[in-house]
Structure formats: structure tokens, C-alpha cells
Design an enzyme around this catalytic site. Structure first.
Site, PDB file in Angstrom:
ATOM      1  N   HIS A 269      29.574  26.979  33.391  1.00 28.54           N
ATOM      2  CA  HIS A 269      29.337  27.114  34.829  1.00 28.54           C
ATOM      3  C   HIS A 269      28.093  27.957  35.054  1.00 28.54           C
ATOM      4  O   HIS A 269      27.742  28.805  34.234  1.00 28.54           O
ATOM      5  CB  HIS A 269      30.546  27.722  35.546  1.00 28.54           C
ATOM      6  CG  HIS A 269      31.069  28.964  34.902  1.00 28.54           C
ATOM      7  ND1 HIS A 269      31.862  28.923  33.775  1.00 28.54           N
ATOM      8  CD2 HIS A 269      30.897  30.270  35.195  1.00 28.54           C
ATOM      9  CE1 HIS A 269      32.161  30.159  33.419  1.00 28.54           C
ATOM     10  NE2 HIS A 269      31.584  31.005  34.243  1.00 28.54           N
TER      11      HIS A 269
ATOM     12  N   CYS B  18      42.611  24.208  31.187  1.00 23.41           N
ATOM     13  CA  CYS B  18      41.321  24.761  31.616  1.00 23.41           C
ATOM     14  C   CYS B  18      41.350  24.974  33.134  1.00 23.41           C
ATOM     15  O   CYS B  18      41.596  24.032  33.894  1.00 23.41           O
ATOM     16  CB  CYS B  18      40.184  23.804  31.227  1.00 23.41           C
ATOM     17  SG  CYS B  18      38.619  24.239  32.008  1.00 23.41           S
TER      18      CYS B  18
END
Ligand code: DGP
Length: 109
Positions: A97, A3
Site C-alpha cells: 500500500h 489479509c
């Protein structure tokens, strides 16, 4: 660990952090869509909005505290700003995010 944002969190990839706490980091987007374009990212690896649980409530409230701090820091209060969370095919990095976009927006993210 594949990631991208987990690697930034682990400092294995560089980013110019503008905020860091035990649970959250924030750094400028590499491809800004506005004069101010900051990504606010929880350190916990949550893939997207659909994966949030009740137990993440405190984390979410911390995220919006950070948003408020950055809005003040970048003088966006009396300007134009918005917070965007992409999901599904609109989301390109699979680690939740929050985009803080402020000032002159160049395009929609
Ligand atoms: P989204 O489409 O919502 O998943 O947005 C991902 C954002 O992440 C995109 O606007 C570009 C940004 N981004 C991708 N890779 C990097 C990176 O390595 N560093 C930084 N600072 N931003 C990145």
C-alpha cells in the site's frame, strides 16, 4: 482470507472508499499521520515492494495516476505532500500500500 486489505477490497470489512477501479482502491488511514492520509491499495495481493514484478509496471503507473488525482482533489499541489511505502519491519499490513500524506504532517509513518 486473512489479509486485512483483501477483506476491505472484498467489502467484508468497511472502509470509506475515496477511489475504486478494477485494479485499485483508496481509503483514509484509520490512524492518520497527516491532515490528508489516504492508503492507495492494489486489489492484487502483492505482499510488499520486494514482491513486485516487471509485469506489475502498468499497475504501478495506475497507482501513481490515482495519487495524482487525489493530490488534485485534496488541493495538495501547492501544499506539502509525500508518498510513503513501508517495508520489512516498518510494514504492518502485508499487502502493499502507498500512503499519501498531505497538509500538516503529524508524524513520520
Ligand atoms: P504500514 O505500517 O505501512 O503497514 O501501514 C498500515 C496502515 O494501515 C496503518 O497506518 C494503519 C492502517 N490500517 C490498519 N488497519 C486498518 C483498517 O482496518 N482500516 C483502515 N482504514 N486503515 C487501517
Amino acid at each position: 482470507m486473512d489479509c486485512l486489505f483483501c477483506q476491505i477490497i472484498a467489502k467484508k470489512l468497511p472502509a470509506k472508499l475515496v477511489f475504486e477501479s478494477d485494479s485499485i482502491i483508496a481509503f483514509p488511514d484509520i490512524n492518520p499521520s497527516a491532515r490528508v492520509h489516504i492508503l492507495i491499495v492494489p486489489k492484487k495481493h502483492i505482499i510488499g515492494l520486494q514482491d513486485l514484478k516487471k509485469e506489475d509496471g502498468e499497475l504501478l503507473s495506475e497507482i501513481f495516476e490515482v495519487v495524482n488525482e487525489l493530490v488534485t482533489r485534496y488541493n495538495l499541489k501547492d501544499n506539502l505532500y509525500r508518498v510513503v511505502v513501508n517495508g520489512g519491519k516498518a510494514q504492518h499490513v502485508s499487502h502493499i500500500h502507498f500512503h499519501l500524506l498531505g497538509g500538516e504532517l503529524k508524524k513520520f509513518v
